[in-house]
Scaffold this motif. Structure first.
Motif, PDB file in Angstrom:
ATOM      1  N   ILE A 252      31.920  66.808  27.341  1.00 34.23           N
ATOM      2  CA  ILE A 252      31.481  65.418  27.236  1.00 34.23           C
ATOM      3  C   ILE A 252      32.584  64.626  26.544  1.00 34.23           C
ATOM      4  O   ILE A 252      33.043  64.999  25.453  1.00 34.23           O
ATOM      5  N   VAL A 253      33.011  63.529  27.162  1.00 34.65           N
ATOM      6  CA  VAL A 253      34.042  62.657  26.594  1.00 34.65           C
ATOM      7  C   VAL A 253      33.384  61.323  26.257  1.00 34.65           C
ATOM      8  O   VAL A 253      32.987  60.574  27.153  1.00 34.65           O
ATOM      9  N   ASP A 254      33.273  61.038  24.967  1.00 33.45           N
ATOM     10  CA  ASP A 254      32.578  59.837  24.498  1.00 33.45           C
ATOM     11  C   ASP A 254      33.466  58.594  24.670  1.00 33.45           C
ATOM     12  O   ASP A 254      34.690  58.700  24.880  1.00 33.45           O
ATOM     13  N   ALA A 255      32.852  57.451  24.517  1.00 36.70           N
ATOM     14  CA  ALA A 255      33.547  56.182  24.781  1.00 36.70           C
ATOM     15  C   ALA A 255      34.587  55.835  23.733  1.00 36.70           C
ATOM     16  O   ALA A 255      35.493  55.030  23.994  1.00 36.70           O
ATOM     17  N   ASP A 256      34.490  56.432  22.532  1.00 41.10           N
ATOM     18  CA  ASP A 256      35.324  55.975  21.418  1.00 41.10           C
ATOM     19  C   ASP A 256      36.552  56.843  21.171  1.00 41.10           C
ATOM     20  O   ASP A 256      37.213  56.705  20.143  1.00 41.10           O
ATOM     21  N   VAL A 257      36.891  57.764  22.083  1.00 42.41           N
ATOM     22  CA  VAL A 257      38.035  58.640  21.835  1.00 42.41           C
ATOM     23  C   VAL A 257      39.247  58.165  22.616  1.00 42.41           C
ATOM     24  O   VAL A 257      39.137  57.427  23.597  1.00 42.41           O
ATOM     25  N   ASP A 258      40.415  58.598  22.162  1.00 40.30           N
ATOM     26  CA  ASP A 258      41.661  58.279  22.852  1.00 40.30           C
ATOM     27  C   ASP A 258      41.692  59.016  24.191  1.00 40.30           C
ATOM     28  O   ASP A 258      41.636  60.251  24.225  1.00 40.30           O
ATOM     29  N   PRO A 259      41.779  58.316  25.304  1.00 39.21           N
ATOM     30  CA  PRO A 259      41.728  58.986  26.608  1.00 39.21           C
ATOM     31  C   PRO A 259      42.876  59.960  26.836  1.00 39.21           C
ATOM     32  O   PRO A 259      42.708  60.969  27.526  1.00 39.21           O
ATOM     33  N   ALA A 260      44.043  59.691  26.277  1.00 32.86           N
ATOM     34  CA  ALA A 260      45.174  60.612  26.453  1.00 32.86           C
ATOM     35  C   ALA A 260      44.910  61.932  25.736  1.00 32.86           C
ATOM     36  O   ALA A 260      45.164  63.018  26.281  1.00 32.86           O
ATOM     37  N   TRP A 261      44.398  61.844  24.514  1.00 33.28           N
ATOM     38  CA  TRP A 261      44.057  63.066  23.776  1.00 33.28           C
ATOM     39  C   TRP A 261      42.924  63.814  24.462  1.00 33.28           C
ATOM     40  O   TRP A 261      42.951  65.047  24.596  1.00 33.28           O
ATOM     41  N   ALA A 262      41.928  63.083  24.937  1.00 33.12           N
ATOM     42  CA  ALA A 262      40.813  63.720  25.638  1.00 33.12           C
ATOM     43  C   ALA A 262      41.293  64.431  26.897  1.00 33.12           C
ATOM     44  O   ALA A 262      40.836  65.528  27.222  1.00 33.12           O
ATOM     45  N   ALA A 263      42.225  63.817  27.618  1.00 41.56           N
ATOM     46  CA  ALA A 263      42.762  64.439  28.826  1.00 41.56           C
ATOM     47  C   ALA A 263      43.531  65.717  28.484  1.00 41.56           C
ATOM     48  O   ALA A 263      43.481  66.705  29.234  1.00 41.56           O
ATOM     49  N   GLU A 264      44.239  65.701  27.386  1.00 38.15           N
ATOM     50  CA  GLU A 264      44.963  66.908  26.954  1.00 38.15           C
ATOM     51  C   GLU A 264      43.984  68.045  26.671  1.00 38.15           C
ATOM     52  O   GLU A 264      44.202  69.196  27.073  1.00 38.15           O
ATOM     53  N   GLN A 265      42.885  67.720  25.965  1.00 39.83           N
ATOM     54  CA  GLN A 265      41.860  68.721  25.694  1.00 39.83           C
ATOM     55  C   GLN A 265      41.242  69.231  27.000  1.00 39.83           C
ATOM     56  O   GLN A 265      41.049  70.435  27.192  1.00 39.83           O
ATOM     57  N   ALA A 266      40.943  68.309  27.904  1.00 39.62           N
ATOM     58  CA  ALA A 266      40.326  68.690  29.167  1.00 39.62           C
ATOM     59  C   ALA A 266      41.243  69.581  29.992  1.00 39.62           C
ATOM     60  O   ALA A 266      40.799  70.564  30.601  1.00 39.62           O
ATOM     61  N   ALA A 267      42.523  69.253  30.041  1.00 42.40           N
ATOM     62  CA  ALA A 267      43.479  70.061  30.796  1.00 42.40           C
ATOM     63  C   ALA A 267      43.598  71.461  30.206  1.00 42.40           C
ATOM     64  O   ALA A 267      43.655  72.454  30.942  1.00 42.40           O
ATOM     65  N   THR A 268      43.624  71.544  28.894  1.00 44.43           N
ATOM     66  CA  THR A 268      43.666  72.852  28.245  1.00 44.43           C
ATOM     67  C   THR A 268      42.436  73.665  28.609  1.00 44.43           C
ATOM     68  O   THR A 268      42.529  74.845  28.980  1.00 44.43           O
ATOM     69  N   GLY A 269      41.266  73.038  28.517  1.00 44.19           N
ATOM     70  CA  GLY A 269      40.031  73.760  28.783  1.00 44.19           C
ATOM     71  C   GLY A 269      39.851  74.153  30.234  1.00 44.19           C
ATOM     72  O   GLY A 269      39.293  75.207  30.536  1.00 44.19           O
TER      73      GLY A 269
END
Length: 474
Positions: A252-269
């Motif tokens: 789950i990616v919430d509205a208040d997070v940095d999208p670049a950091w979230a994408a990095e986490q998602a790619a890792t996972g």
């Protein structure tokens, strides 16, 4: 061919067998070896030998058992390079990552060697003249059936916990990593008394026959379909059962997070080990406020992976374990695109040899698609755009699996809500692969049952006896 492959090939050639497993490197199709499949009588004999060895091993002091498990960890450490190489050759994992996995297995063996002698029961408050105890005892014979995607680390955890608690073990590694399992079993057997550990090489028929034998506990890590069949066998024999099976883990990616950091986490996972992890990110729910930027960043990161054979140091994404799995992964992607998903990158079969599949990002996915309902086990990131955190929670909590989930949020309230409401064994907040060592959780639904890690795993391999000691009359 490396020396270890040559040595094992000579051993296999000298082993009488009516059936063989031909294992090919998923990167280029070159042969790793032909591994003998044990005949049915050998499965029966292995359980009988384990049954004969169990009383003596149970009477061995916990400190002595722990010392032998420590010795096993040392012996595996001496062969760590060979085990990592065989892992790479058999299932494609980049060799540096395979080495890290072997090291994790060694560390897990040492962990259980330390924990084993500390495993204890407790006294009860009974009558003044009596003594009342709850004491742990080994279950007896443990059948340990392990997967191919992390063959050394998972095997070391289950085998180590079974051994230090006084159980004898019949070990069946996956037929997709038979050489790795063969070598690991040979190393372990070399430091243990006869019959305490036996390794059986073979496919589903060998595994099924093992679960039908009179063993006392079955520990299985693998697919949910196999787990269900094992559960049926255990219901007949009465064996205790421990399963960690498939997952369809949401992020789950919430509205208040940095999208670049979230994408990095998602790619890792989603793309680590080419998506071949039980706790891989297999579906993503992102808030509409940042969905566009998130998808752009995730696509960019997916395109940065370098596909190649695991033994190439430049490779960051190895092949899938075989062509059969690649076809299953590709079928899900094709079905999603045909049903309206947007293919942002990947999704095409590369030319040339090997079971390679590119990192794939799918947008505009719908819940009816198999890519959101069924375990994929490949480098695919299906993304659903949601209008609220509550909608993301509701969608993430759906489906047949309940292994783990990840949440990226800057809101403490949302983090609290997520870990309380998500019906999974593990919830990770702001770190898709984080966690302290020793954590143990109960998977839900099709993802299995019982503790598969941590000190609690020792409880799975033991049974509790209540003892009441009263004095005889004078």
């Amino acid at each position: 061919m490396r020396d270890i492959e040559r040595v094992l090939t000579e051993e296999w050639a000298a082993t009488p067998a009516d059936e063989w497993i031909t294992k090919l490197d998923p990167a280029d199709g070159s042969p790793v070896g032909q591994i003998p499949v044990v005949p049915p009588r050998r499965v029966v004999e292995a359980v009988q030998a384990a049954r004969a060895a169990a009383p003596g091993w149970a009477r061995t002091s916990p400190a002595q058992r722990a010392a032998m498990v420590h010795e096993a960890a040392r012996a595996i450490e001496e062969c760590a390079d060979d085990l990592a190489w065989l892992t790479t050759r058999e299932m494609g994992r980049p060799v540096g990552q395979a080495a890290e996995s072997v090291a994790a297995g060694i560390g897990t063996l040492r962990q259980y060697a330390e924990l084993g002698p500390l495993h204890r029961g407790r006294s009860l408050a009974g009558e003044w003249g009596a003594t009342d105890l709850m004491t742990y005892q080994p279950r007896g014979v443990a059948a340990v059936i392990t997967p191919w995607n992390d063959p050394v680390a998972v095997s070391c955890g289950l085998i180590g916990a079974a051994l230090v608690t006084g159980n004898s073990v019949v070990y069946k590694p996956s037929e997709r990593t038979p050489a790795t399992g063969w070598l690991l079993g040979r190393i372990l057997d070399g430091v243990l008394p006869p019959g305490v550990l036996t390794t059986l090489s073979g496919g589903p028929t060998v595994g099924a026959l093992l679960t039908e034998q009179p063993v006392d506990v079955i520990a299985h890590v693998g697919s949910s379909a196999t787990g269900r069949r094992i559960a049926q066998a255990a219901a007949v024999t009465g064996a205790a059962l421990l399963r960690e099976n498939g997952g369809k883990d949401p992020l789950i990616v919430d509205a208040d997070v940095d999208p670049a950091w979230a994408a990095e986490q998602a790619a890792t996972g989603a793309f680590a080990n080419a998506g071949q992890l039980c706790v891989a990110v297999e579906r993503i729910y992102v808030h509409e406020r940042i969905a566009g930027d998130f998808l752009d960043e995730l696509t960019k990161r997916a395109e940065q992976f370098r596909m190649g054979p695991g033994w190439d140091p430049e490779t960051t994404l190895g092949p899938l374990v075989d062509l059969a799995l690649r076809e299953l992964v590709h079928d899900q992607v094709r079905e999603a695109v045909a049903a309206g998903a947007e293919l942002r990158c990947g999704g095409e079969l590369p030319g040339g040899p090997g079971a390679f599949y590119p990192p794939t990002v799918l947008a505009n996915c719908a819940e009816a698609m198999a890519v959101l309902r069924e375990e994929t086990f490949g480098p695919v990131a299906p993304v659903v755009t949601v209008g609220s955190f509550e909608e993301a929670l509701r969608l993430a909590d759906g489906g047949d699996y309940g292994l783990a989930a990840s949440v990226l949020t800057g809101s403490v309230a949302h983090a609290q809500q997520a870990w309380r409401e998500l019906d999974v064994g593990t919830v990770k907040v702001n770190d898709v692969f984080g966690g302290a060592p020793g954590g143990a959780a109960h998977p839900r639904r099709a993802s299995g049952s019982g503790f598969g890690y941590g000190p609690e795993l020792l409880d799975e391999f033991t049974t509790v006896k209540v003892v009441h000691l009263a004095p005889a009359p004078a």
